[in-house]
Design a protein around this motif. Structure first.
Motif, short mmCIF file in Angstrom:
data_model
loop_
_atom_site.label_atom_id
_atom_site.label_comp_id
_atom_site.label_asym_id
_atom_site.label_seq_id
_atom_site.Cartn_x
_atom_site.Cartn_y
_atom_site.Cartn_z
N HIS A 144 0.82 -1.21 0.00
CA HIS A 144 0.00 0.00 0.00
C HIS A 144 0.86 1.26 0.00
O HIS A 144 1.86 1.34 0.71
CB HIS A 144 -0.92 0.04 1.22
N THR A 145 0.47 2.21 -0.81
CA THR A 145 1.04 3.56 -0.76
C THR A 145 -0.12 4.52 -0.89
O THR A 145 -0.79 4.59 -1.93
CB THR A 145 2.05 3.80 -1.90
N GLN A 146 -0.39 5.26 0.20
CA GLN A 146 -1.55 6.16 0.24
C GLN A 146 -1.21 7.42 1.01
O GLN A 146 -0.39 7.40 1.94
CB GLN A 146 -2.74 5.47 0.94
N ILE A 163 -1.68 3.72 -8.28
CA ILE A 163 -2.57 3.16 -9.30
C ILE A 163 -2.05 1.82 -9.81
O ILE A 163 -2.71 1.16 -10.62
CB ILE A 163 -2.77 4.13 -10.47
N ASP A 164 -0.86 1.42 -9.35
CA ASP A 164 -0.33 0.10 -9.72
C ASP A 164 0.54 -0.41 -8.56
O ASP A 164 0.01 -0.69 -7.50
CB ASP A 164 0.45 0.16 -11.05
N ASP A 165 1.84 -0.54 -8.77
CA ASP A 165 2.71 -1.04 -7.71
C ASP A 165 2.84 -0.03 -6.57
O ASP A 165 2.89 1.19 -6.81
CB ASP A 165 4.12 -1.33 -8.26
N ALA A 166 2.90 -0.53 -5.35
CA ALA A 166 3.17 0.31 -4.19
C ALA A 166 4.67 0.54 -4.08
O ALA A 166 5.48 -0.14 -4.74
CB ALA A 166 2.64 -0.36 -2.93
N LEU A 207 5.26 12.35 -10.96
CA LEU A 207 5.81 13.38 -10.09
C LEU A 207 5.17 14.74 -10.36
O LEU A 207 4.97 15.54 -9.45
CB LEU A 207 7.33 13.46 -10.26
N HIS A 208 4.87 15.02 -11.62
CA HIS A 208 4.29 16.31 -11.99
C HIS A 208 2.86 16.15 -12.52
O HIS A 208 2.42 16.91 -13.37
CB HIS A 208 5.17 16.98 -13.05
N SER A 209 2.14 15.17 -12.00
CA SER A 209 0.80 14.88 -12.49
C SER A 209 -0.25 15.88 -12.02
O SER A 209 -1.35 15.95 -12.58
CB SER A 209 0.37 13.47 -12.04
N GLY A 210 0.07 16.63 -10.98
CA GLY A 210 -0.89 17.59 -10.45
C GLY A 210 -1.87 17.00 -9.46
O GLY A 210 -2.67 17.71 -8.87
N ASP A 211 -1.82 15.67 -9.28
CA ASP A 211 -2.65 15.03 -8.26
C ASP A 211 -1.76 14.37 -7.22
O ASP A 211 -0.54 14.55 -7.24
CB ASP A 211 -3.61 14.01 -8.89
N LEU A 212 -2.35 13.64 -6.31
CA LEU A 212 -1.59 13.02 -5.22
C LEU A 212 -1.50 11.50 -5.37
O LEU A 212 -1.23 10.80 -4.40
CB LEU A 212 -2.21 13.40 -3.88
N ASP A 213 -1.71 11.01 -6.60
CA ASP A 213 -1.59 9.58 -6.84
C ASP A 213 -0.14 9.19 -7.12
O ASP A 213 0.69 10.03 -7.45
CB ASP A 213 -2.47 9.16 -8.01
N PHE A 214 0.12 7.89 -7.01
CA PHE A 214 1.45 7.34 -7.21
C PHE A 214 1.41 6.27 -8.30
O PHE A 214 0.37 5.68 -8.57
CB PHE A 214 1.98 6.69 -5.93
N SER A 215 2.57 6.01 -8.89
CA SER A 215 2.73 4.91 -9.84
C SER A 215 4.19 4.51 -9.83
O SER A 215 5.07 5.34 -10.06
CB SER A 215 2.31 5.33 -11.25
N PHE A 216 4.44 3.23 -9.56
CA PHE A 216 5.84 2.77 -9.51
C PHE A 216 6.12 1.63 -10.48
O PHE A 216 7.25 1.15 -10.55
CB PHE A 216 6.20 2.34 -8.08
N ALA A 217 5.11 1.19 -11.25
CA ALA A 217 5.33 0.10 -12.20
C ALA A 217 6.32 0.50 -13.28
O ALA A 217 7.17 -0.30 -13.71
CB ALA A 217 4.00 -0.34 -12.81
N GLY A 218 6.22 1.75 -13.76
CA GLY A 218 7.14 2.21 -14.80
C GLY A 218 8.58 2.27 -14.32
O GLY A 218 9.52 2.01 -15.10
N LEU A 219 8.77 2.61 -13.07
CA LEU A 219 10.12 2.62 -12.50
C LEU A 219 10.70 1.21 -12.49
O LEU A 219 11.87 1.00 -12.85
CB LEU A 219 10.08 3.20 -11.09
N LEU A 253 7.88 10.04 -3.10
CA LEU A 253 7.17 10.01 -1.82
C LEU A 253 7.25 11.35 -1.10
O LEU A 253 6.25 11.85 -0.57
CB LEU A 253 7.74 8.90 -0.93
N VAL A 254 8.44 11.95 -1.09
CA VAL A 254 8.62 13.22 -0.37
C VAL A 254 7.85 14.35 -1.04
O VAL A 254 7.11 15.10 -0.39
CB VAL A 254 10.12 13.56 -0.28
#
Length: 348
Positions: A144-146, A163-166, A207-219, A253-254
């Motif tokens: 979880h990443t929230q 929205i994918d990997d935590a 990082l610059h999406s303008g919202d507070l969601d995360f995505s780590f699958a691409g990384l 995250l920061v």
């Protein structure tokens, strides 16, 4: 009121006793004990659910005896038995729930099912520097990443999530791609201390999406691509790749946490979950928040991973706040998938 908490959602068996205070202050931790299954699962490169469940069966009662002895308490002193109801591995959850409800029935005391993530969320209240409501919470555990706005016990507003990997999955999966052992996240973090975080240019998704969601699958995909490019040279550059990967995760995250602070106007942050023990995350978040005169609170290091103390605490705080009542209903069910935002909608 003495609350016994049992945690068995994944690969750690935790038992703890928490004592409420008559003045309504934060409950006190009387004793806790924890058994980790890391050594058992290492041979398989990850958690094997059936083995996890069987090991929980072996560990819960001996750990309970240890906790009672350490606290100088007896079974008859327990007023409430709390357990992790979800989310987690179904079989593992059923072990804790079954034992908790059996204990409750045998002792004729009420039981209370607890949300695993709420346990993490409230765990910093057991630290030497406990937070005060309201605050922004960064929940970063293995799955979880929230980002949440927290105004009180049970008063949670989801601000953003992966929205994918935590983040924890990004650490673990990247570590596996680099040939590191299980558990991958801590191994990657240790190796990163020897590397150059600027060695590889890795993406910072959303990082610059303008919202507070995360995505780590691409990384994770970028790490795989880089590892393939290095080929036989990966051994020599593994520390640099680990450091670059960690730097990318931590930066996202920061910055998202700072954006959540700006959006809510709050001046306090709580970081909870296993990834909250990451040293680079703590250092960078502390520095960024200090510059903005924002307070940051963490669980004690030994309470960052799954543990019984956070389950007993969450139950005690729910009971103290009147958000929930413990019940003498010993028929139990578990919720392997249980979004924190739906906590209040689920019957006790």
């Amino acid at each position: 009121m003495l609350v016994l908490g049992i945690e068995s959602s994944c690969d750690e068996t935790g038992v703890a006793l928490v004592q409420t205070r008559p003045d309504g202050a934060t409950p006190a931790l009387r004793a806790h004990a924890l058994h980790t299954q890391i050594a058992m699962h290492q041979a398989y490169g990850g958690v094997v659910p059936e083995l996890a469940s069987r090991d929980h069966i072996r560990r819960v009662l001996p750990l309970t005896e240890t906790v009672l002895a350490d606290a100088g308490a007896a079974l008859a002193d327990i007023d409430v038995v709390a357990y992790t109801r979800g989310p987690g591995l179904a079989g593992a959850l059923l072990v804790g729930a079954g034992i908790a409800c059996a204990l409750g029935a045998a002792l004729d005391v009420p039981v209370l099912g607890v949300h695993h993530l709420e346990g993490h969320l409230l765990s910093p209240f057991l630290s030497a520097d406990p937070p005060q409501f309201p605050f922004v919470a960064l929940l970063v555990s293995g799955g979880h990443t929230q980002l949440m706005r927290v105004d009180g016990v049970g008063r949670y507003e989801l601000l953003g999530e992966t929205i994918d990997d935590a983040a924890g999955e990004a650490f673990d999966k990247s570590a596996k791609l680099m040939g590191l052992g299980y558990p991958g996240g801590p191994a990657l973090s240790r190796l990163a201390e020897q590397g150059d975080a600027q060695a590889f240019k890795l993406p910072r998704p959303l990082l610059h999406s303008g919202d507070l969601d995360f995505s780590f699958a691409g990384l994770k995909t970028a790490v795989l691509t880089q590892a393939k490019k290095l080929g036989d040279g990966l051994d020599a550059r593994r520390a640099d790749l680990a450091a670059s990967t960690q730097a990318a995760i931590v930066e996202v995250l920061v910055k998202k946490t700072l954006a959540a602070l700006q959006r809510t106007g709050l001046q306090r942050v709580v970081v909870a979950g296993g990834v909250g023990a990451n040293r680079l995350l703590r250092a960078q978040l502390d520095a960024a928040c200090a510059a903005r005169r924002v307070r940051v609170h963490y669980p004690e290091m030994h309470l960052c991973t799954d543990n019984g103390a956070m389950i007993a605490l969450a139950a005690a705080m729910r009971l103290q706040s009147g958000r929930q009542q413990a019940v003498r209903d010993y028929g139990f069910g578990v919720l392997p998938r249980w979004p924190l935002a739906e906590l209040e909608a689920v019957p006790a």
